[in-house]
Structure formats: structure tokens, C-alpha cells
Scaffold this motif. Structure first.
Motif, short mmCIF file in Angstrom:
data_model
loop_
_atom_site.label_atom_id
_atom_site.label_comp_id
_atom_site.label_asym_id
_atom_site.label_seq_id
_atom_site.Cartn_x
_atom_site.Cartn_y
_atom_site.Cartn_z
N TRP A 1 -0.10 -27.32 39.27
CA TRP A 1 -1.37 -27.43 39.99
C TRP A 1 -2.51 -26.89 39.16
CZ3 TRP A 1 2.75 -24.25 40.91
CH2 TRP A 1 2.55 -22.89 40.65
N TYR B 1 -9.46 -27.45 57.37
CA TYR B 1 -8.65 -28.27 56.47
C TYR B 1 -8.25 -27.50 55.22
CZ TYR B 1 -10.75 -31.61 59.60
OH TYR B 1 -11.17 -32.25 60.74
N LYS C 1 -5.90 -27.37 51.61
CA LYS C 1 -5.11 -28.08 50.61
C LYS C 1 -4.48 -27.04 49.71
CE LYS C 1 -7.62 -32.42 50.27
NZ LYS C 1 -8.78 -33.01 49.60
N TRP C 2 -3.18 -27.15 49.48
CA TRP C 2 -2.47 -26.18 48.63
C TRP C 2 -1.95 -26.87 47.38
CZ3 TRP C 2 -1.84 -20.91 49.43
CH2 TRP C 2 -2.25 -20.41 50.67
N ILE D 1 -3.41 -27.95 44.55
CA ILE D 1 -4.17 -29.15 44.20
C ILE D 1 -3.88 -29.58 42.76
CG2 ILE D 1 -6.53 -30.04 43.89
CD1 ILE D 1 -7.13 -27.85 46.18
N ASP E 1 2.01 -36.15 44.73
CA ASP E 1 0.98 -35.13 44.84
C ASP E 1 1.44 -34.06 45.84
OD1 ASP E 1 -2.10 -34.95 44.18
OD2 ASP E 1 -1.72 -34.14 46.19
N GLU F 1 -0.01 -32.67 48.15
CA GLU F 1 -0.46 -32.91 49.53
C GLU F 1 0.03 -34.24 50.10
OE1 GLU F 1 -1.68 -31.09 51.88
OE2 GLU F 1 -1.99 -29.28 50.69
N THR G 1 3.01 -31.63 54.84
CA THR G 1 2.93 -32.22 53.51
C THR G 1 3.93 -31.54 52.55
OG1 THR G 1 1.07 -30.80 52.91
CG2 THR G 1 0.54 -32.96 53.85
N ARG H 1 -1.16 -30.13 58.59
CA ARG H 1 -2.37 -30.66 57.96
C ARG H 1 -3.16 -31.53 58.91
NH1 ARG H 1 -0.49 -27.27 54.85
NH2 ARG H 1 -0.46 -27.50 52.59
#
Ligand code: 7RM
Length: 654
Positions: A61, A71, A73-74, A76, A263, A265, A286, A484
Motif C-alpha cells: 500500500w 467512509y 479506506k484502508w 490504499i 485492490d 478495497e 472488503t 464499507r
């Protein structure tokens, strides 16, 4: 739960981790827990980057967390594959030929073991079956399977190619399958001819057929293919051009299927769960964050080791079966035991017999099961040698101190720590839980937050409450495995979880913290029932009832139940000219079973002359709960529109 003096005394007993257990455990002291927890919430990026290095990434990442409330996102930019993490990465190690899944069927004597190498091969082959049947990255696959290894194979095969699975519990009806197909847009269903449960056959394929008939009747049927695993051998309908046999499909494929590059996510699965309003919500999880949390909790909470035989008794249709039978233990390279059937088949000691026969070391089950075992009596347990056990877990509802003590003494031989794990479908994994080598436990509390979890008890204005004040349970920071979203309903995600308080996740549970900071979870404060650890919305049962032609209005509440935690009590008013008799009561029970499934069968149906409403027309559930429990009515009734209905309600009996 019980408020008698004995339970109060029990609640105050503290059980410290035994020295030899603490010495071997990954987290062996409160000081170590506190230090790590502090870092996990103050420097989450640093903390989770270090933990995530345990997983296999195809690409690292660039940023650990992006948080634009609500929201998250982990990881990325990171790329990984869940199936690769659960399977391939163990193949180059001594784990290759170790048992990944040990399975027992309900009929005595049926047993299968799949090593990591074998499970990997099966998953690759079945992933190729999915591809052959047109399943692509991003597609939804509905899984309606009994508890057989193929259920796990199916899930991992989806993960391998980047398709989302949506597992539907076998205790749900054809109508429930239909609703989930429509909401998810699944174009393929994986099922079996049937499954064994308490000596009977559950007609899974028949339910799928009925769901597809309903869908065709509605004019919108996205399902093009049904793949049927032969489990029971019973006769089933095979629709030419739509239905194919699992074993036959496998004949066309090889075992070469590289894991898709996904990905972090990428959606992994949708799992439907009940809320206080409307139809069940498709909770979306996710890839990267979910897997990390599943892995970490198995590592630190269950403290899984290569030598362990770990058994989670949950059905794969619930989130516990996802995270703690499949993804977490396999990501750890552990041995996950799986049992198909009921705990009392052929006799009440089936679980203890299984533990003895397989040398189960870590055992994870629900309070409702523990209470049933207590009722069946100690003699069933005493017939078996349970000395292999080293750690016990519980999940699904608050555990009453008596059940905790029985579990500790009678199953755990007063030697095994108990981890009482509070979490939800939405949280993906454990949130509040003891760490077995560190946390002092008391019967009835889930104790302290896991790494990265900033839990608090707040009042209605969102202010954190002091010791022993009851309030609402919230989480104040994002955590890797948080949901998510709700599939196809962005607004509902925000409204359900992030609108009660600004910037906080609202869990729907009531709780208090004691002076040591332990969380005591009281249970749901919204209109969600917890029946034998199964989550059911009162609104779902109500809408099933009013869909019956004889019913005018219905209100459903929970009533305390010694075994199930809560029982389903329905108050029903009938339409003009309809006779409210025993036959109708039985018909309504059968109707709810048909619409939602056996898990929702009403315990009581009470006919009433009217339902208690406020002047604005809202049903006063609080009153109904008191009536259902046989309590004297208390609290404010001045907003009640017509007090006389209360008299008819109190008289209404099942
Ligand atoms: C894992 C699961 C979630 C609801 C949750 C609580 C209740 C679960 C505990 C518990 C007290 C526990 N997912 N709950 N675990 N209450 N102590 N250890 O059960 O989505 O089906 O249900 O279950 O009310 O909100 S779930």
C-alpha cells in the motif's frame, strides 16, 4: 438477565489469566495490552502497517488509512488476494500437508480432512468452474449450502477471482433467498440437494427452486445458473439449461487458477443482516482491512497455534462462520474444525464426543447453546475427556454469569480462559474482548476493546458517561474491518450507523462500563431481536404477519427467554369478520416460517382488540414488551391514545 444475589456475587469474581497460559500467550500482560492498544488508537497507521506485514501482499500500500467520515479506506494502493493469504502462502511451508479443515457430518462416522494443499487444489478447481459459468470480477454469487467443506471452497473460490459471495443461512426460506437475489443481483446460486439437521434433511435445492419460481413470477430473474452439490443423495429437480451438478462441472476444469490481483478495497462479500426497519441490509466487507482484522483477532484473541484444533460452532451463513470458521483461522494457517449438524444428534453429548475424538483445543460457541447444555445436565459432559481444551470463547449475546461459570467449570475444567467477544456483522470481527493471556475477566463482561477499537458508552447527547452509568455503545474511530456500506443503499448506511451521533459509529447496543473500564453489554436498544444468537428485525416479522390475508395489524416484541435469550412474541389484530382462533394462530406461525424461515418462527401469537399507539400513531413497543413479559405496566402512558386497548392486550394469551 438474572438479577438474583448469587449472580451479583459471581459477577464480581475476577479470573486472572493463569501464569503458564500468560507466559506462552502472544500478549502476556495488561501492560503489553495497554501499550499496544494505545498505539493502535493514537498512531493507527503505524500500528496497522506493522501488523499488516504479516499478510502476503502482491503490492504494498501507499497509504494505510483515508478517513472521510463515514467512509474509510484502508491500505490504499495495496493489492492482495484473500484466497492466496488463506491457502497459497502456506504451501511453501510445513503447513502444506497439515489439516486446514477437519469436517464431520451429522450422520455418525462421516469424516473428511482437507489439507492446505488439498483445499488449495479444490478452491482453484472450483474457481475455474465459476469462471467457466461466466462469473467475473465484481459479480455476486449467492451461496445457500449446508455445513460441508464445499461451502468454504465456494467462498474462497469467489475470493480467488474477485467475485463477491453472499452466503444465505440454510434456515432462511425461499422468499428470503428471492429477496437477497433481487437486492444483490446475483446471477448464480451455489447450493446442495440438501443438508442433514437433527436427523432430518433440509430441502435446500427445493427452496432454491421455489425462490426461482417466485422470481420468474415477478418478471425479474437475474439467476442464469444453479450449481448443485450432492450431499444427501435425495431426489431433486434439475432444470435443463439452468441447473448443473457440482461434481460434473469439476470434470471440465484443471487446478490451475492464479489468484486475481485485487485492490485492498475490492468488495469481498455481502452478508444480509436484520435492522430495526425494513428488509435486511446487505452489509459490505472488503478485502485488506477485513482480512487483517480476521487474522489479527485469531492471532491475539484465540492465540491460535499450529498445534491447535480450533472449532467454531457457528453456521457459515452467519458472520461468525465467515470470519472465525473460514477466513481468520485459514489466514493463520490453523486447523479449522467444521461440524454439519445439531448439538443433540444423535444424543445430547455430540459436541463433547467431537471434542474428545478430535482433540479440540479452542472452542467457540454461543451463550444460547451453553444454556441448553446446562439444562441437559452435566452427565453428558462427564462421559467425555475434554482435557484437550485450552481456551473457550463465546459470542452472539450477553452471557449470563451462571452460564459463564458453568462453561468455565464444567467444560473448561476451571483451567481454560473464556473470551467473551462482543462484535457484529457490521464490525467484521471482535471489537470488545479479553485477550486470554492478559485480561482479567469477570463472568458477564466482554471486558476491553481490541486493538484499534475506540469504544465508549455515551448518553443521548453523545457525552461519554462515567463508571456504571448505562448508555449507548459507540465506536469513535474507523477500524480496518468496519463495514464499507450497505449494498445499494448509501443513504441507509449513513442514517443507520452515523446519524445518531456526529462522527461516531452507533452499534445499536446498550452498555455500561465498570470502574475498571470493562464493558457490560446489555443488548439491543433498537427494535432488533436476538433469538438464540440470531439477529431478527421486529419489522421483518411484522411485515411477514401483515402479508397474511387475515391480519390487519401486527407488532412484534422480544420476551426474556431462559434458553434463547429472547422469544418472539407477536401481537396481532385481525381483519373484520376473521375468526381469531387456534387454527389461525397455527397458520400465522407457519406463514412467518414460510416468509422468513424457521429461524423466525413466533413463540407466541396473541390476538388483541387493538394495539397501543401514541396520538401520532406510533406503536408503543415499550408497553407491549412489558405485557409480553407479564410485568406490571410502568413508565409514562399519558401519550397513549386509547388506554382501553391495554386491557384487551393484557387479556390476550397465546
Ligand atoms: C457476531 C454477531 C450482533 C449483536 C450485537 C449484540 C449481540 C454479539 C455479544 C453480544 C453481548 C457479546 N453478529 N452480541 N456478541 N452481546 N455480548 N459477546 O453476533 O450481527 O449477528 O449480532 O449481537 O447485541 O449488536 S450479529
Amino acid at each position: 438477565m438474572s438479577n438474583n444475589i448469587e449472580s451479583t456475587l459471581v459477577e464480581n469474581r475476577v479470573f486472572k489469566p493463569a501464569k503458564d497460559f500468560a507466559k506462552k500467550a502472544r500478549i502476556g500482560s495488561m501492560a503489553q495490552y495497554r501499550k499496544m492498544w494505545k498505539e493502535s488508537v493514537t498512531k493507527p497507521e503505524k500500528f496497522f502497517a506493522r501488523e499488516a506485514a504479516d499478510l502476503t501482499w502482491q503490492k504494498k500500500w501507499t497509504k494505510v488509512l483515508e478517513w472521510k467520515c463515514p467512509y474509510a479506506k484502508w491500505f490504499i494502493g495495496g493489492k492482495l488476494n484473500v484466497a492466496e493469504n488463506c491457502l497459497d502462502r502456506h504451501l511453501g511451508t510445513a503447513r502444506a500437508n497439515k489439516a486446514a479443515i477437519i469436517w464431520q457430518g451429522e450422520p455418525m462416522g462421516e469424516k473428511r480432512t482437507l489439507t492446505y494443499a488439498q483445499l488449495h487444489r479444490e478452491v482453484c478447481r472450483f474457481a475455474n468452474v465459476l469462471k467457466r459459468n461466466g462469473v467475473k470480477n465484481g459479480d455476486r454469487v449467492l451461496i445457500y449450502m449446508p455445513m460441508v467443506p464445499e461451502a468454504a471452497v465456494a467462498m474462497l473460490a469467489c475470493a480467488r477471482i474477485g467475485a463477491m459471495h453472499s452466503v444465505v443461512f440454510g434456515g432462511f426460506s425461499a422468499e428470503s433467498i428471492k429477496d437477497r437475489v433481487l437486492d444483490s443481483g446475483a446471477k448464480i446460486i451455489l447450493t446442495a440437494d440438501g443438508g442433514f439437521r437433527r436427523g432430518a434433511v433440509v430441502p435446500l435445492k427445493k427452496n432454491v427452486d421455489d425462490a426461482l419460481t417466485l422470481l420468474a413470477g415477478g418478471g425479474a430473474n437475474p439467476v442464469k445458473r444453479v450449481i448443485v452439490f450432492k450431499r444427501t443423495g435425495q431426489e431433486v429437480h434439475i432444470e435443463e439449461g439452468r441447473d448443473v451438478w457440482w461434481s460434473r462441472e469439476l470434470e471440465y476444469v484443471d487446478a490451475d487458477c492464479p489468484p486475481a490481483l485485487l485492490d485492498a478495497e475490492t468488495p469481498l462479500f455481502i452478508l444480509y443482516t436484520s435492522g430495526s426497519t425494513g428488509k435486511p441490509k446487505g452489509i459490505l466487507h472488503t478485502t485488506g482491512g477485513y482480512l487483517l482484522h480476521a487474522y489479527m483477532t485469531c492471532k491475539y484473541v484465540f492465540d491460535l497455534r499450529d498445534e491447535d484444533v480450533y472449532w467454531c460452532t457457528a453456521d457459515v451463513g452467519w458472520v461468525t462462520g465467515h470470519t472465525y470458521m473460514v477466513y481468520g483461522p485459514l489466514a493463520m494457517g490453523a486447523t479449522s474444525f467444521m461440524y454439519e449438524g445439531a448439538p443433540n444428534w444423535p444424543e445430547n453429548d455430540r459436541f463433547w464426543q467431537i471434542i474428545e475424538e478430535n482433540g479440540v483445543t479452542v472452542f467457540y460457541t454461543a451463550p444460547t447453546a451453553i444454556r441448553a447444555f446446562m439444562k441437559w445436565g452435566d452427565s453428558w459432559v462427564k462421559k467425555h475427556d475434554l482435557s484437550s481444551l485450552r481456551l473457550l470463547g463465546t459470542v452472539g449475546e450477553p452471557i449470563n454469569p451462571e452460564a459463564w461459570m458453568w462453561y468455565h467449570r464444567t467444560i473448561g475444567g476451571s483451567r481454560c480462559p473464556i473470551v467473551d467477544t462482543w462484535w457484529q456483522t457490521e464490525t467484521g470481527g471482535h471489537m470488545i474482548t479479553p485477550l486470554p493471556g492478559a485480561t482479567p475477566t469477570k463472568p458477564g463482561t466482554a471486558t476491553l476493546p481490541f486493538f484499534g477499537v475506540d469504544a465508549a458508552v455515551v448518553d443521548d447527547a453523545g457525552n461519554e458517561l462515567g463508571a456504571n452509568q448505562g448508555g449507548k455503545l459507540v465506536i469513535r474511530k474507523p477500524w480496518p474491518s468496519m463495514l464499507r456500506g450497505i449494498w445499494g443503499d448509501k443513504a441507509r448506511y449513513k442514517a443507520t450507523y452515523w446519524s445518531e451521533y456526529k462522527g461516531m459509529y452507533f452499534a445499536g447496543d446498550g452498555a455500561r462500563r465498570d470502574k475498571d473500564g470493562n464493558f457490560w453489554i446489555v443488548g439491543r436498544i433498537d427494535d432488533v431481536l436476538n433469538v438464540a444468537g440470531h439477529r431478527l428485525g421486529t419489522a421483518e416479522v411484522e411485515s411477514a404477519l401483515v402479508s397474511h390475508p387475515s391480519v390487519a395489524e401486527a407488532a412484534v416484541v422480544g420476551k426474556p427467554d431462559e434458553l434463547k435469550g429472547q422469544a418472539v412474541v407477536c401481537f396481532v389484530t385481525v381483519k373484520e369478520g376473521v375468526k381469531a382462533d387456534r387454527a389461525l394462530r397455527d397458520a400465522l406461525r407457519a406463514h412467518v416460517r414460510k416468509v422468513i424461515g424457521p429461524v423466525a418462527t413466533p413463540d407466541e401469537v396473541r390476538f388483541a382488540g387493538g394495539l397501543p399507539k401514541t396520538r401520532s400513531g406510533k406503536i408503543m413497543r415499550r408497553l407491549l414488551k412489558q405485557i409480553a413479559a407479564g410485568e406490571a405496566l410502568k413508565g409514562d402512558t399519558t401519550t397513549l391514545e386509547d388506554f382501553s386497548v391495554v386491557a384487551t392486550l393484557a387479556a390476550a394469551e397465546d
